[in-house]
Design a protein around this motif. Structure first.
Motif, PDB file in Angstrom:
ATOM      1  N   ASP A 129       5.473  92.848  82.731  1.00 51.02           N
ATOM      2  CA  ASP A 129       6.118  93.916  83.490  1.00 51.02           C
ATOM      3  C   ASP A 129       5.755  93.816  84.972  1.00 51.02           C
ATOM      4  N   LEU A 142      18.626  93.893  84.311  1.00 50.82           N
ATOM      5  CA  LEU A 142      19.093  95.266  84.090  1.00 50.82           C
ATOM      6  C   LEU A 142      20.085  95.757  85.151  1.00 50.82           C
ATOM      7  N   LYS A 162      23.753  97.048  84.054  1.00 53.25           N
ATOM      8  CA  LYS A 162      23.694  98.335  83.351  1.00 53.25           C
ATOM      9  C   LYS A 162      23.386  99.472  84.338  1.00 53.25           C
ATOM     10  N   GLU A 192      21.329 104.127  85.082  1.00 53.70           N
ATOM     11  CA  GLU A 192      20.166 104.188  84.181  1.00 53.70           C
ATOM     12  C   GLU A 192      19.374 102.884  84.242  1.00 53.70           C
ATOM     13  N   ASP A 227      17.513 100.747  82.207  1.00 50.43           N
ATOM     14  CA  ASP A 227      17.371 100.541  80.769  1.00 50.43           C
ATOM     15  C   ASP A 227      16.567  99.271  80.506  1.00 50.43           C
ATOM     16  N   MET A 228      15.303  99.435  80.192  1.00 48.66           N
ATOM     17  CA  MET A 228      14.439  98.283  79.956  1.00 48.66           C
ATOM     18  C   MET A 228      14.807  97.526  78.687  1.00 48.66           C
ATOM     19  N   LYS A 229      15.653  98.117  77.843  1.00 52.22           N
ATOM     20  CA  LYS A 229      16.116  97.397  76.656  1.00 52.22           C
ATOM     21  C   LYS A 229      17.034  96.241  77.046  1.00 52.22           C
ATOM     22  N   GLN A 230      17.594  96.307  78.251  1.00 47.42           N
ATOM     23  CA  GLN A 230      18.446  95.238  78.741  1.00 47.42           C
ATOM     24  C   GLN A 230      17.644  94.009  79.168  1.00 47.42           C
ATOM     25  N   HIS A 264      15.250  90.974  79.087  1.00 49.24           N
ATOM     26  CA  HIS A 264      14.640  89.949  78.234  1.00 49.24           C
ATOM     27  C   HIS A 264      14.537  88.666  79.039  1.00 49.24           C
ATOM     28  N   ASP A 292      14.208  92.911  86.842  1.00 48.05           N
ATOM     29  CA  ASP A 292      13.759  93.827  85.801  1.00 48.05           C
ATOM     30  C   ASP A 292      13.378  95.182  86.400  1.00 48.05           C
TER      31      ASP A 292
END
Length: 451
Positions: free
Chosen positions: A120, A210, A213, A219, A221-224, A226, A236
Motif C-alpha cells: 500500500d 483505480l 472507477k 469513489e 475503490d481499493m477492490k479495483q 491489483h 492506487d
C-alpha cells in the motif's frame, strides 16, 4: 544559434502522423513524440518546472538534495536539472520498473533505491513512503512529489498545451494520454479546452488501477487495485494533480495489449516508443467508433523504447507473460506426426545414412555416440563427397562427419531459429523437458511461418 545548457532543449517536440496502424480509422492521428526531449520523455517538462518552483519558494537551496519517488522518467528529468544546477538526487522506485531505467538514472549521478511494488502507498516500504522519510532525515532536501505538486500540471498548461494548439493550428479535436500522476492530461487538457471547449480529452488507464472507477463514481475503490505490469501509468490512489472535470472519458487497456501495441508502433511506424505509448494508442483504437472523418487526434507518446529493451522488446519476457503469440522450436516439434529423432553413429556407413535419408525423406541426420552429439551428416555434404568418390559409400560416417548442429533452448522463437540456420549449417537442435533431442531444419521453419 546554440543553447546555453541541456535544459533549454526541452519542449517543441514534433507531431508525427501515424499511417499504418491507424489506417482503419476515419480521421488523422498525430503522435506527439516526447522522446525528443533530452531525457527522452515528457517528464522533462514538469521536472524542471517543479524544481524551479521549489527554488523560488526557498524550499531547496544550492547544494541540496532532490528526493523523488519515480518510475524512472521524472527522475531522469530531475537528474538532468540537478547536473546543471548542482544538486544531488536520491530516487525511490519500484521493483516492477525496468532495470534500464534505474541504470540510466545512476549514469547521470543519481542514487536509486528500489522498493517493493505490491504494498500500500502508506506502507513504510513503498516508494512513496521511502521518499517522504528520506526528506525528513536529510538536511536541505526537498521531496518533489510529482503526484501532488501542482507545478506538474502547470508545466503542461504553460508548455505542452500551447505547443499542441500552435502545431495543429487550433484544429485538434481529441487529446489521448495514458495517464498516471494526472499532470500531463490535466494541464494540457485544461489549456486546450480553454481554447476550444469541444475538444475531447481521453485518459487511457490500465487494468489494476483505480482511476477509471474514481472518474466514473468519485469513489476510491481499493477492490479495483491489483498488480499490473505496465509502467509509468495508473495509480492506487488519486494524485492531487487530477482535475477530473477536464477529462471526458477513461478507457482501460490490458498489460498485454499495451505491450503488443508498443512493438507494433516501433515496427510499423518506425517510432521506437515505450510501454505507455503502446497503451495510449491501443486505448484510442478501442475508441475508434467515437471518431469522425474530420477529427484531428493527438496521442502523446511519452517516452523512448530503449528503456524497455529488457521487457517489452525482449521476446523471452513477452513469452513468459503470455503476451507474445510466437511460434517456437517446441511448437514446430509438437506439430509433427512423429517426433522420433533419426540419428546415426560414427561407425555406421555412409550408405546406411543415405538409406535413412531416403526412407524418412530427410536431409539432415545428427551423429551421436555414447558421449552424445558429436557431429552431423547432410544430404548436400554427402552428395558432393559421393559425386567425387563413389566408393565412399562403404566408408564410415566418421570419415565424412560434419560439424554438429547448434543446440538451442526448446522455447527459442522461430524468428531466431531462422538466423541460426545458414548455408553451411542446415539445422538446429534442442532438448525437450525430458532431455530428448529434437531437430529443426530450414524447411521446418519455412513451413511453420507459412501456417
Amino acid at each position: 544559434m546554440w543553447f546555453n545548457n541541456i535544459l533549454e532543449t526541452i519542449g517543441n517536440t514534433p507531431l508525427i502522423k501515424l499511417n499504418k496502424i491507424t489506417k482503419e480509422l476515419p480521421c488523422t492521428v498525430l503522435a506527439k513524440v516526447e522522446y525528443f526531449n533530452p531525457g527522452n520523455s515528457i517528464k522533462d517538462r514538469m521536472a524542471v518546472k517543479m524544481l524551479e518552483e521549489a527554488e523560488k519558494a526557498g524550499k531547496i537551496k544550492p547544494g541540496g538534495t532532490i528526493i523523488e519517488g519515480t518510475s524512472g522518467n521524472t527522475g531522469m528529468g530531475l537528474a538532468l536539472a540537478a547536473v546543471i544546477k548542482g544538486y544531488k538526487c536520491i530516487f525511490a522506485t519500484t521493483d516492477k520498473q525496468s532495470k534500464e531505467k534505474a541504470d540510466i538514472l545512476k549514469a547521470v549521478g543519481a542514487e536509486v533505491i528500489v522498493c517493493p511494488t505490491n504494498v500500500d502507498p502508506e506502507d513504510p516500504r513503498s516508494y512513496y513512503s521511502v521518499a517522504k522519510r528520506l526528506t525528513k532525515e536529510i538536511p536541505n532536501s526537498f521531496h518533489m512529489n510529482q503526484y501532488d505538486n501542482l507545478a506538474n500540471r502547470q508545466a503542461h498548461y504553460e508548455n505542452t498545451g500551447p505547443e499542441l494548439w500552435e502545431q495543429t493550428e487550433g484544429k485538434i479535436t481529441h487529446l489521448v494520454i495514458a495517464t498516471g500522476t494526472g499532470g500531463t492530461i490535466t494541464g494540457t487538457g485544461q489549456y486546450l479546452k480553454e481554447k476550444n471547449k469541444d475538444i475531447k480529452v481521453w485518459a487511457i488507464d490500465v487494468y489494476g488501477s483505480l482511476l477509471k472507477k474514481y472518474f466514473e463514481t468519485g469513489e476510491v475503490d481499493m477492490k479495483q487495485v491489483h498488480p499490473y505490469i505496465t509502467e509509468g501509468i495508473g495509480e492506487d490512489f488519486v494524485p492531487a494533480n487530477y482535475d477530473m472535470s477536464v477529462i471526458d472519458h477513461f478507457e482501460q487497456v490490458t498489460d498485454k495489449e499495451g505491450a503488443v501495441m508498443a512493438r507494433r508502433i516501433s515496427r510499423e511506424e518506425g517510432i521506437f516508443v515505450g510501454y505507455s505509448s503502446g497503451t495510449a494508442l491501443q486505448g484510442l483504437m478501442q475508441l475508434k467508433h467515437e471518431l469522425k472523418k474530420n477529427d484531428l487526434v493527438v496521442v502523446i507518446f511519452s517516452d523512448h523504447g530503449s528503456r524497455y529493451v529488457g521487457k517489452v522488446y525482449n521476446d523471452q519476457w513477452m513469452m513468459e507473460r503470455g503476451f507474445f503469440d510466437v511460434k517456437t522450436f517446441k511448437d514446430i516439434v509438437n506439430t509433427r506426426v512423429s517426433k522420433r529423432l533419426v540419428t546415426v553413429e560414427p561407425n555406421q556407413t555412409v550408405a546406411e545414412a543415405v538409406d535413412l535419408m531416403r526412407k524418412y525423406d530427410i536431409e539432415h541426420i545428427p551423429v551421436i555416440d555414447a558421449e552424445g552429439l558429436v557431429g552431423a551428416v547432410s544430404e548436400g555434404g554427402l552428395f558432393q563427397k559421393i559425386f567425387n568418390n563413389p566408393e565412399i559409400n562403404t566408408s564410415t560416417i566418421s570419415m565424412v562427419i560434419e560439424p554438429a548442429y547448434p543446440v538451442v533452448s526448446y522455447d527459442t522463437p522461430v524468428e531466431r531459429l531462422g538466423s541460426l540456420i545458414t548455408k553451411g549449417n542446415g539445422a538446429v537442435m534442442a532438448k525437450d523437458e525430458s532431455g530428448n533431442l529434437h531437430i529443426v531444419t530450414k524447411y521446418d521453419v519455412i513451413q511453420s511461418m507459412a501456417k
